[in-house]
Design a protein around this motif. Structure first.
Motif, PDB file in Angstrom:
ATOM      1  N   SER A   1       0.808  -1.216   0.000  1.00 32.72           N
ATOM      2  CA  SER A   1       0.000   0.000   0.000  1.00 32.72           C
ATOM      3  C   SER A   1       0.845   1.272   0.000  1.00 32.72           C
ATOM      4  O   SER A   1       0.324   2.374  -0.157  1.00 32.72           O
ATOM      5  N   GLY A   2       2.159   1.141   0.195  1.00 33.79           N
ATOM      6  CA  GLY A   2       3.015   2.312   0.289  1.00 33.79           C
ATOM      7  C   GLY A   2       3.043   3.160  -0.972  1.00 33.79           C
ATOM      8  O   GLY A   2       3.119   4.389  -0.899  1.00 33.79           O
TER       9      GLY A   2
ATOM     10  N   LYS B   1       5.723  -9.804  14.168  1.00 31.60           N
ATOM     11  CA  LYS B   1       6.029 -11.241  14.081  1.00 31.60           C
ATOM     12  C   LYS B   1       7.190 -11.526  13.125  1.00 31.60           C
ATOM     13  O   LYS B   1       7.097 -12.382  12.243  1.00 31.60           O
ATOM     14  N   GLY B   2       8.286 -10.797  13.314  1.00 29.70           N
ATOM     15  CA  GLY B   2       9.481 -11.064  12.516  1.00 29.70           C
ATOM     16  C   GLY B   2       9.483 -10.449  11.135  1.00 29.70           C
ATOM     17  O   GLY B   2      10.431 -10.671  10.371  1.00 29.70           O
ATOM     18  N   ARG B   3       8.434  -9.689  10.800  1.00 39.10           N
ATOM     19  CA  ARG B   3       8.388  -9.011   9.498  1.00 39.10           C
ATOM     20  C   ARG B   3       8.485  -7.507   9.719  1.00 39.10           C
ATOM     21  O   ARG B   3       8.054  -6.986  10.734  1.00 39.10           O
ATOM     22  N   ILE B   4       9.027  -6.821   8.713  1.00 41.77           N
ATOM     23  CA  ILE B   4       9.039  -5.365   8.733  1.00 41.77           C
ATOM     24  C   ILE B   4       8.581  -4.867   7.364  1.00 41.77           C
ATOM     25  O   ILE B   4       9.018  -5.379   6.326  1.00 41.77           O
ATOM     26  N   GLY B   5       7.673  -3.932   7.350  1.00 44.17           N
ATOM     27  CA  GLY B   5       7.189  -3.452   6.062  1.00 44.17           C
ATOM     28  C   GLY B   5       6.011  -2.510   6.190  1.00 44.17           C
ATOM     29  O   GLY B   5       5.858  -1.808   7.202  1.00 44.17           O
ATOM     30  N   PHE B   6       5.173  -2.550   5.164  1.00 43.62           N
ATOM     31  CA  PHE B   6       3.988  -1.694   5.100  1.00 43.62           C
ATOM     32  C   PHE B   6       2.746  -2.588   5.058  1.00 43.62           C
ATOM     33  O   PHE B   6       2.846  -3.807   4.894  1.00 43.62           O
ATOM     34  N   TYR B   7       1.590  -1.961   5.177  1.00 44.63           N
ATOM     35  CA  TYR B   7       0.355  -2.742   5.068  1.00 44.63           C
ATOM     36  C   TYR B   7       0.115  -3.159   3.625  1.00 44.63           C
ATOM     37  O   TYR B   7       0.445  -2.429   2.679  1.00 44.63           O
ATOM     38  N   GLU B   8      -0.452  -4.346   3.482  1.00 48.72           N
ATOM     39  CA  GLU B   8      -0.855  -4.799   2.156  1.00 48.72           C
ATOM     40  C   GLU B   8      -1.993  -3.929   1.639  1.00 48.72           C
ATOM     41  O   GLU B   8      -2.733  -3.331   2.422  1.00 48.72           O
ATOM     42  N   LYS B   9      -2.126  -3.900   0.335  1.00 52.99           N
ATOM     43  CA  LYS B   9      -3.266  -3.207  -0.253  1.00 52.99           C
ATOM     44  C   LYS B   9      -4.555  -3.856   0.229  1.00 52.99           C
ATOM     45  O   LYS B   9      -4.699  -5.078   0.206  1.00 52.99           O
ATOM     46  N   ASP B  10      -5.491  -3.034   0.685  1.00 55.32           N
ATOM     47  CA  ASP B  10      -6.828  -3.494   1.063  1.00 55.32           C
ATOM     48  C   ASP B  10      -6.842  -4.503   2.204  1.00 55.32           C
ATOM     49  O   ASP B  10      -7.733  -5.346   2.293  1.00 55.32           O
TER      50      ASP B  10
ATOM     51  N   ARG C   1      -5.091  -5.287   6.569  1.00 54.72           N
ATOM     52  CA  ARG C   1      -4.286  -4.830   7.698  1.00 54.72           C
ATOM     53  C   ARG C   1      -3.124  -5.771   7.956  1.00 54.72           C
ATOM     54  O   ARG C   1      -2.503  -5.744   9.021  1.00 54.72           O
ATOM     55  N   ASN C   2      -2.788  -6.591   6.987  1.00 57.66           N
ATOM     56  CA  ASN C   2      -1.643  -7.485   7.106  1.00 57.66           C
ATOM     57  C   ASN C   2      -0.368  -6.752   6.718  1.00 57.66           C
ATOM     58  O   ASN C   2      -0.373  -5.912   5.808  1.00 57.66           O
ATOM     59  N   ILE C   3       0.729  -7.065   7.395  1.00 54.42           N
ATOM     60  CA  ILE C   3       2.012  -6.460   7.077  1.00 54.42           C
ATOM     61  C   ILE C   3       2.704  -7.281   5.995  1.00 54.42           C
ATOM     62  O   ILE C   3       2.856  -8.500   6.125  1.00 54.42           O
ATOM     63  N   ILE C   4       3.111  -6.605   4.942  1.00 55.51           N
ATOM     64  CA  ILE C   4       3.845  -7.263   3.865  1.00 55.51           C
ATOM     65  C   ILE C   4       5.328  -6.987   4.075  1.00 55.51           C
ATOM     66  O   ILE C   4       5.736  -5.836   4.246  1.00 55.51           O
ATOM     67  N   HIS C   5       6.145  -8.037   4.122  1.00 53.71           N
ATOM     68  CA  HIS C   5       7.567  -7.882   4.421  1.00 53.71           C
ATOM     69  C   HIS C   5       8.290  -7.193   3.269  1.00 53.71           C
ATOM     70  O   HIS C   5       8.123  -7.543   2.100  1.00 53.71           O
ATOM     71  N   VAL C   6       9.105  -6.214   3.611  1.00 52.54           N
ATOM     72  CA  VAL C   6       9.856  -5.438   2.617  1.00 52.54           C
ATOM     73  C   VAL C   6      11.343  -5.702   2.817  1.00 52.54           C
ATOM     74  O   VAL C   6      11.862  -5.583   3.939  1.00 52.54           O
ATOM     75  N   SER C   7      12.035  -6.074   1.739  1.00 53.63           N
ATOM     76  CA  SER C   7      13.485  -6.267   1.815  1.00 53.63           C
ATOM     77  C   SER C   7      14.234  -5.095   1.190  1.00 53.63           C
ATOM     78  O   SER C   7      15.403  -4.865   1.502  1.00 53.63           O
ATOM     79  N   LYS C   8      13.566  -4.361   0.309  1.00 56.23           N
ATOM     80  CA  LYS C   8      14.130  -3.140  -0.263  1.00 56.23           C
ATOM     81  C   LYS C   8      12.983  -2.281  -0.778  1.00 56.23           C
ATOM     82  O   LYS C   8      11.910  -2.786  -1.104  1.00 56.23           O
TER      83      LYS C   8
END
Length: 377
Positions: A11-12, A68-77, A79-86
């Motif tokens: 969603s970023g 829970k071990g992930r870092i990132g932004f919310y997925e589109k549509d 409230r789940n966090i999508i892991h971002v590596s770059k």
């Protein structure tokens, strides 16, 4: 080939799959739509100026979520966090700091984090975690000790600084929370501004230089037209616009509510030897702000409100006797919807938009930074 491996999922950057030229065109159309909805004079749109810097790689700070071990932004549509590596929006310095940070993520349930880099390469991190998670990390020690070896660390909504203090009983160094530490995390031109990692600033040092330069040019034009010498700035923060503006005008009154921002502003003023700024700590959105008399004493206004816009300040301005209202206003905004409503109210008070400049400092999103010069007629 996609610019980002998470394009269409994260969603970023909701516009990242749209060609950059089309993004610029869509931003124009969105502005035109808001203009028409608020029945503003359309002629000024014919001379709309758009400043575009880079489609990627401009951000010097980023806000992300750890879960829970992930870092990132919310997925589109969702409230789940999508892991971002770059992330292609990060500057090279910020990306390098992000990679180092993600090598060892904290074992927490969920929390927010801001990563920031300064122009001289200093790294900072603001941890906005629950009290439970902060207590766990302070007791566990190792993760925070490693993080403190990499960067300056702030914690919580009060921006407490992490540091070491000697335990009087054992003589050992222990991690403690200290009062916020003001450092040069951002600068405007050659002026280094004091602030905290978690405090407000523009997202890009490069884009900010262009933004401030654009505002100062409008002030210079106003001075040529009407000899306006006394100005006021609303929502001045830690002085990003205030300090360079003070060098162009005889007298500047600045309004800000946040005490930490004002501490940063006062420290920068002292270092720069600025003597012509009057600082007022007030909420501009209050009908009881009592700013009417201060407004009568200035000839120009620079306003850079939060996304909620000016709100009741327009009513306060309307309370000022017609012939005593500031003649010039420069309106800076990154949220077109509230800006459109404000401009309609200001137009009803007699302010007319003379020019519009759009700075694209949020590529791949629908947001832009807009500068508008209004003149009171």
């Amino acid at each position: 080939m996609a610019v980002c491996e998470l394009a269409g999922k994260c969603s970023g950057c909701p516009w990242i799959e749209t060609p950059y030229d089309q993004q610029i065109s869509d931003k124009k159309e969105n502005l035109k739509k808001i203009w028409n909805e608020n029945h503003l004079p359309s002629e000024v749109l014919n001379s709309l100026q758009i400043i575009s810097i880079h489609p990627f790689g401009m951000r010097d700070k980023v806000d992300m979520t750890i879960e829970k071990g992930r870092i990132g932004f919310y997925e589109k549509d969702s409230r789940n966090i999508i892991h971002v590596s770059k992330c292609p929006q990060m500057s090279e310095n910020l990306h390098n700091w992000f990679k180092a940070f993600t090598l060892d993520l904290p074992k927490i349930k969920k929390g927010s984090v801001r990563l920031r880099v300064s122009s001289n390469g200093e790294r900072g991190v603001w941890l906005d975690f629950s009290n439970e998670d902060i207590k766990y990390l302070l007791e566990e020690k190792k993760w925070l000790e490693n993080l403190m070896s990499l960067a300056h660390v702030e914690v919580g909504q009060k921006y407490k600084s992490l540091g070491y203090k000697q335990d009087p009983e054992t003589g050992n160094k222990v991690i403690k929370l200290f009062e916020p530490e003001l450092r040069n995390w951002f600068h405007t031109g050659e002026i280094k501004l004091y602030g905290v990692i978690g405090g407000f600033s523009q997202p890009s040092i490069e884009a900010n230089h262009i933004l401030v330069t654009t505002i100062l040019k409008e002030v210079e034009l106003s001075k040529i037209d009407t000899k306006a010498k006394s100005w006021m700035e609303l929502c001045c923060g830690n002085g990003n616009i205030s300090i360079p503006l003070s060098k162009l005008v005889d007298q500047l009154t600045v309004i800000e509510m946040d005490p930490i921002s004002l501490k940063g502003l006062n420290k920068t003023m002292a270092e720069e030897g600025v003597k012509n700024i009057k600082v007022i700590q007030k909420n501009i959105h209050s009908l009881k702000s009592g700013l009417e008399q201060d407004l009568e004493e200035v000839e120009g206004l620079v306003v850079d409100p939060p996304r909620s816009g000016l709100q009741d300040f327009v009513t306060v301005l309307g309370n000022v006797q017609t012939n005593l209202r500031p003649m010039h206003m420069i309106y800076v905004s990154c949220f077109a919807e509230s800006m459109g409503k404000d401009l309609k109210k200001l137009n009803d008070l007699g302010y007319v938009v003379q020019s519009i400049t759009v700075l694209v400092q949020f590529p791949s999103t629908g947001k832009t930074k807009r500068v508008r010069q209004l003149i009171y007629v």
